[in-house]
Write an enzyme that holds these catalytic residues in place. Structure first.
Site, PDB file in Angstrom:
ATOM      1  CG  HIS A 197      -0.204  -5.370  15.139  1.00 46.12           C
ATOM      2  ND1 HIS A 197      -1.082  -5.624  14.114  1.00 46.12           N
ATOM      3  CD2 HIS A 197       0.259  -4.094  14.939  1.00 46.12           C
ATOM      4  CE1 HIS A 197      -1.159  -4.565  13.318  1.00 46.12           C
ATOM      5  NE2 HIS A 197      -0.364  -3.619  13.796  1.00 46.12           N
ATOM      6  CB  CYS A 246      -3.438 -11.760  14.039  1.00 48.79           C
ATOM      7  SG  CYS A 246      -4.173 -10.610  12.860  1.00 48.79           S
TER       8      CYS A 246
END
Length: 217
Positions: A139, A195
């Site tokens: 993440h 991301c």
């Protein structure tokens, strides 16, 4: 004191994502902490000495047992990347860090401390001609910028397995550890599968894929 830092950063896009994109020695810019960073793209690559070393840090975090935050393929991606590098001269110097249960309590577990320790290991005693490789799958996120170096007011981060307790790893920290210490002619390949990865190392420049011009970040 003002320190002039020269480095090469390669962003590598492999196989399914097409050809390699190489970003090297950008023009100079003053970082918010007062240090001068080189930002001038070189016209040629630095020859690689015969005794140059290759070293890779591979990180995959699936966030096991963390509900909706859990991912499926990051650990397997990390293992496949390590296998890919083993056949390309990195076999003797690859450190793989994941959050698999069998690594709990070891230096191979992807918590904040081990990831930061791995980053420092990657660049330790780096010399001109060395090839370093950093891979992170997991993440990525954004947090409020506290030092005023982000136009959008947000710092980019990566999340270790224990981020809920120990916090994110901010791009400013990654720049200080992974980029700032590198000497001229040392090559760092950074692949960040997360991301907000476009400015994940807090580099002061960017190369627009559709153009030949450099953009001040």
């Amino acid at each position: 004191a003002t320190v002039s830092v020269l480095y090469c950063v390669y962003t590598t896009i492999q196989t399914t994502m097409g050809n390699m994109l190489e970003l090297c020695d950008p023009p100079r810019r003053t970082h918010p902490n007062g240090e001068v960073v080189s930002m001038v793209p070189p016209t040629t690559l630095v020859p690689v000495p015969k005794n140059a070393k290759r070293r890779a840090l591979i990180i995959g975090v699936n966030y096991y047992g963390q509900g909706k935050a859990e991912l499926d393929g990051c650990v397997s991606d990390a293992k496949r990347m390590a296998e890919f590098l083993e056949g390309r001269g990195f076999a003797d110097n690859i450190r793989t860090i994941t959050d698999e249960a069998q690594h709990q309590g070891t230096a191979q577990f992807a918590n904040r401390v081990n990831i930061l320790t791995g980053m420092k290991w990657l660049v330790y005693n780096a010399k001109p001609g060395d090839s370093l490789f950093f891979f992170f799958a997991g993440h990525g996120c954004q947090v409020p910028d506290l030092d005023g170096d982000e136009v959008d007011g947000l710092d980019e981060t990566i999340l270790p397995s224990d981020h809920r307790v120990k916090g994110h790893i901010v791009d400013d920290v990654m720049f200080e550890i992974l980029v700032k210490p590198l000497p001229a002619g040392c090559r760092l390949t950074a692949v960040m599968d997360c991301c907000h990865s476009g400015t994940g190392l807090d580099l002061p420049y960017g190369l627009l894929p559709s153009k030949t011009s450099w953009k001040n970040m």
